[in-house]
Design a protein around this motif. Structure first.
Motif, PDB file in Angstrom:
ATOM      1  N   GLU A  95       0.933  -1.233  -0.150  1.00  0.00           N
ATOM      2  CA  GLU A  95      -0.061  -0.093  -0.179  1.00  0.00           C
ATOM      3  C   GLU A  95       0.693   0.862   0.035  1.00  0.00           C
ATOM      4  OE1 GLU A  95      -3.436   0.256   2.727  1.00  0.00           O
ATOM      5  OE2 GLU A  95      -3.633  -1.789   3.637  1.00  0.00           O
ATOM      6  N   PHE A  96       2.360   1.007   0.494  1.00  0.00           N
ATOM      7  CA  PHE A  96       2.875   2.407   0.319  1.00  0.00           C
ATOM      8  C   PHE A  96       4.011   1.998  -0.628  1.00  0.00           C
ATOM      9  CE2 PHE A  96       2.030   0.816   5.259  1.00  0.00           C
ATOM     10  CZ  PHE A  96       1.090   1.999   5.304  1.00  0.00           C
ATOM     11  N   LYS A  97       3.840   1.390  -1.551  1.00  0.00           N
ATOM     12  CA  LYS A  97       5.089   1.861  -2.224  1.00  0.00           C
ATOM     13  C   LYS A  97       5.274   2.902  -3.591  1.00  0.00           C
ATOM     14  CE  LYS A  97       2.067  -0.771  -5.691  1.00  0.00           C
ATOM     15  NZ  LYS A  97       1.838  -2.005  -6.867  1.00  0.00           N
ATOM     16  N   PHE A  98       3.747   3.864  -3.326  1.00  0.00           N
ATOM     17  CA  PHE A  98       3.995   5.243  -4.184  1.00  0.00           C
ATOM     18  C   PHE A  98       4.894   6.241  -3.502  1.00  0.00           C
ATOM     19  CE2 PHE A  98       0.955   2.892  -6.168  1.00  0.00           C
ATOM     20  CZ  PHE A  98       2.082   2.759  -8.229  1.00  0.00           C
ATOM     21  N   VAL A  99       4.968   5.830  -2.282  1.00  0.00           N
ATOM     22  CA  VAL A  99       5.343   6.791  -1.193  1.00  0.00           C
ATOM     23  C   VAL A  99       6.866   7.214  -1.066  1.00  0.00           C
ATOM     24  CG1 VAL A  99       5.602   7.157   1.542  1.00  0.00           C
ATOM     25  CG2 VAL A  99       3.356   6.425   0.661  1.00  0.00           C
ATOM     26  N   ARG A 100       7.108   8.399  -1.758  1.00  0.00           N
ATOM     27  CA  ARG A 100       8.585   8.761  -1.389  1.00  0.00           C
ATOM     28  C   ARG A 100       8.908   9.641  -0.903  1.00  0.00           C
ATOM     29  NH1 ARG A 100       8.641   4.851  -4.232  1.00  0.00           N
ATOM     30  NH2 ARG A 100       8.104   3.880  -6.015  1.00  0.00           N
ATOM     31  N   ILE A 101      10.383   9.549  -0.525  1.00  0.00           N
ATOM     32  CA  ILE A 101      11.198  10.519   0.314  1.00  0.00           C
ATOM     33  C   ILE A 101      11.064  11.722  -0.817  1.00  0.00           C
ATOM     34  CG2 ILE A 101      13.016  11.180   1.835  1.00  0.00           C
ATOM     35  CD1 ILE A 101      12.758   7.796   2.304  1.00  0.00           C
ATOM     36  N   ARG A 102      10.572  12.665   0.140  1.00  0.00           N
ATOM     37  CA  ARG A 102      11.260  14.200  -0.250  1.00  0.00           C
ATOM     38  C   ARG A 102      12.701  14.578  -0.395  1.00  0.00           C
ATOM     39  NH1 ARG A 102       6.024  13.632   0.650  1.00  0.00           N
ATOM     40  NH2 ARG A 102       4.843  13.218  -1.371  1.00  0.00           N
ATOM     41  N   GLU A 103      13.269  15.852  -0.500  1.00  0.00           N
ATOM     42  CA  GLU A 103      14.091  16.088  -0.054  1.00  0.00           C
ATOM     43  C   GLU A 103      14.029  17.439   0.735  1.00  0.00           C
ATOM     44  OE1 GLU A 103      17.742  16.182  -1.303  1.00  0.00           O
ATOM     45  OE2 GLU A 103      17.096  14.161  -2.062  1.00  0.00           O
ATOM     46  N   ASN A 104      13.305  17.960   0.870  1.00  0.00           N
ATOM     47  CA  ASN A 104      12.427  19.152   1.725  1.00  0.00           C
ATOM     48  C   ASN A 104      12.221  17.948   3.445  1.00  0.00           C
ATOM     49  OD1 ASN A 104      10.378  17.337   0.775  1.00  0.00           O
ATOM     50  ND2 ASN A 104       9.474  20.117   1.537  1.00  0.00           N
ATOM     51  N   GLU A 105      12.567  16.467   3.361  1.00  0.00           N
ATOM     52  CA  GLU A 105      11.268  15.941   4.076  1.00  0.00           C
ATOM     53  C   GLU A 105      13.091  15.200   4.598  1.00  0.00           C
ATOM     54  OE1 GLU A 105       7.547  14.204   2.302  1.00  0.00           O
ATOM     55  OE2 GLU A 105       9.254  13.170   2.407  1.00  0.00           O
ATOM     56  N   LYS A 106      13.675  15.411   4.579  1.00  0.00           N
ATOM     57  CA  LYS A 106      14.586  14.183   5.104  1.00  0.00           C
ATOM     58  C   LYS A 106      15.220  14.845   6.489  1.00  0.00           C
ATOM     59  CE  LYS A 106      16.928  12.117   0.562  1.00  0.00           C
ATOM     60  NZ  LYS A 106      17.696  11.818  -0.042  1.00  0.00           N
ATOM     61  N   LEU A 107      15.501  16.028   6.248  1.00  0.00           N
ATOM     62  CA  LEU A 107      15.938  16.567   8.275  1.00  0.00           C
ATOM     63  C   LEU A 107      14.999  16.475   8.887  1.00  0.00           C
ATOM     64  CD1 LEU A 107      18.413  18.707   8.839  1.00  0.00           C
ATOM     65  CD2 LEU A 107      17.029  19.859   8.474  1.00  0.00           C
ATOM     66  N   GLU A 108      13.568  16.959   8.855  1.00  0.00           N
ATOM     67  CA  GLU A 108      12.677  16.055  10.169  1.00  0.00           C
ATOM     68  C   GLU A 108      13.017  14.530   9.669  1.00  0.00           C
ATOM     69  OE1 GLU A 108       8.421  17.752  11.079  1.00  0.00           O
ATOM     70  OE2 GLU A 108       8.766  17.563   8.954  1.00  0.00           O
ATOM     71  N   LEU A 109      12.596  13.644   8.906  1.00  0.00           N
ATOM     72  CA  LEU A 109      13.101  12.827   8.798  1.00  0.00           C
ATOM     73  C   LEU A 109      13.979  11.582  10.264  1.00  0.00           C
ATOM     74  CD1 LEU A 109      11.364  11.109   5.516  1.00  0.00           C
ATOM     75  CD2 LEU A 109      10.608  10.750   8.494  1.00  0.00           C
ATOM     76  N   GLN A 110      15.598  12.498   9.577  1.00  0.00           N
ATOM     77  CA  GLN A 110      16.493  12.666  10.612  1.00  0.00           C
ATOM     78  C   GLN A 110      16.282  12.911  12.520  1.00  0.00           C
ATOM     79  OE1 GLN A 110      19.166  10.912   9.351  1.00  0.00           O
ATOM     80  NE2 GLN A 110      19.991  10.611  11.328  1.00  0.00           N
ATOM     81  N   LYS A 111      16.286  13.659  12.237  1.00  0.00           N
ATOM     82  CA  LYS A 111      15.993  13.854  13.335  1.00  0.00           C
ATOM     83  C   LYS A 111      14.532  12.891  14.448  1.00  0.00           C
ATOM     84  CE  LYS A 111      12.128  17.713  14.195  1.00  0.00           C
ATOM     85  NZ  LYS A 111      11.510  18.395  14.522  1.00  0.00           N
ATOM     86  N   PHE A 112      13.431  12.725  13.389  1.00  0.00           N
ATOM     87  CA  PHE A 112      12.569  12.029  14.266  1.00  0.00           C
ATOM     88  C   PHE A 112      13.320  10.379  14.532  1.00  0.00           C
ATOM     89  CE2 PHE A 112       8.773  14.870  13.061  1.00  0.00           C
ATOM     90  CZ  PHE A 112       8.901  14.962  14.084  1.00  0.00           C
ATOM     91  N   ILE A 113      13.881   9.583  13.435  1.00  0.00           N
ATOM     92  CA  ILE A 113      14.063   8.900  13.868  1.00  0.00           C
ATOM     93  C   ILE A 113      15.261   8.259  14.901  1.00  0.00           C
ATOM     94  CG2 ILE A 113      16.687   8.881  12.272  1.00  0.00           C
ATOM     95  CD1 ILE A 113      16.092   6.291  11.029  1.00  0.00           C
ATOM     96  N   GLU A 114      16.011   9.480  15.573  1.00  0.00           N
ATOM     97  CA  GLU A 114      16.112   9.327  16.863  1.00  0.00           C
ATOM     98  C   GLU A 114      15.857   8.943  18.067  1.00  0.00           C
ATOM     99  OE1 GLU A 114      18.893  12.446  16.125  1.00  0.00           O
ATOM    100  OE2 GLU A 114      20.227  11.439  14.579  1.00  0.00           O
ATOM    101  N   ARG A 115      14.516   9.870  18.174  1.00  0.00           N
ATOM    102  CA  ARG A 115      13.338  10.256  18.664  1.00  0.00           C
ATOM    103  C   ARG A 115      12.842   8.997  19.197  1.00  0.00           C
ATOM    104  NH1 ARG A 115      10.346  15.719  18.407  1.00  0.00           N
ATOM    105  NH2 ARG A 115       9.780  14.438  20.774  1.00  0.00           N
TER     106      ARG A 115
END
Length: 108
Positions: A26-46
């Motif tokens: 169901e999530f195969k079309f969800v992509r990681i956008r360049e503007n999201e990487k910083l916020e995702l990096q912050k959350f991966i640690e939390r």
């Protein structure tokens, strides 16, 4: 269902279950956008449960978004918020399917 049948095992820890959830078709079309990487990096640690994979994989993003929703983290970006809504709408169906498979296999 094929992904679940192949990857669901009788003894899995929470890390593996969240990873299996994130691998759903169901999530195969969800992509990681360049503007999201910083916020995702912050959350991966939390997030409370460690995430398998790198930030280049869409499954990692899905995993982070599900855990962020459960942990009630506040997201800043509109794109991430819209993806989180999609993930959370699918979460109950997918988790129910995993539960039903476990019951059918008598792993309860």
């Amino acid at each position: 269902m094929q992904v679940y049948s192949e990857n669901l095992k009788p003894h899995m820890n929470l890390i593996d279950i969240f990873r299996l959830f994130a691998l759903s078709n169901e999530f195969k079309f969800v992509r990681i956008r360049e503007n999201e990487k910083l916020e995702l990096q912050k959350f991966i640690e939390r997030v409370p449960i460690p995430v398998k994979g790198t930030l280049e994989e869409p499954a990692t993003k899905i995993n982070i978004l599900l855990q962020a929703y459960i942990s009630r983290f506040r997201l800043e970006g509109y794109d991430l918020n819209s993806d989180m809504v999609y993930v959370t709408q699918s979460a109950s169906r997918i988790m129910r399917a995993l539960f039903e498979i476990c019951l059918k296999r008598q792993w309860s």
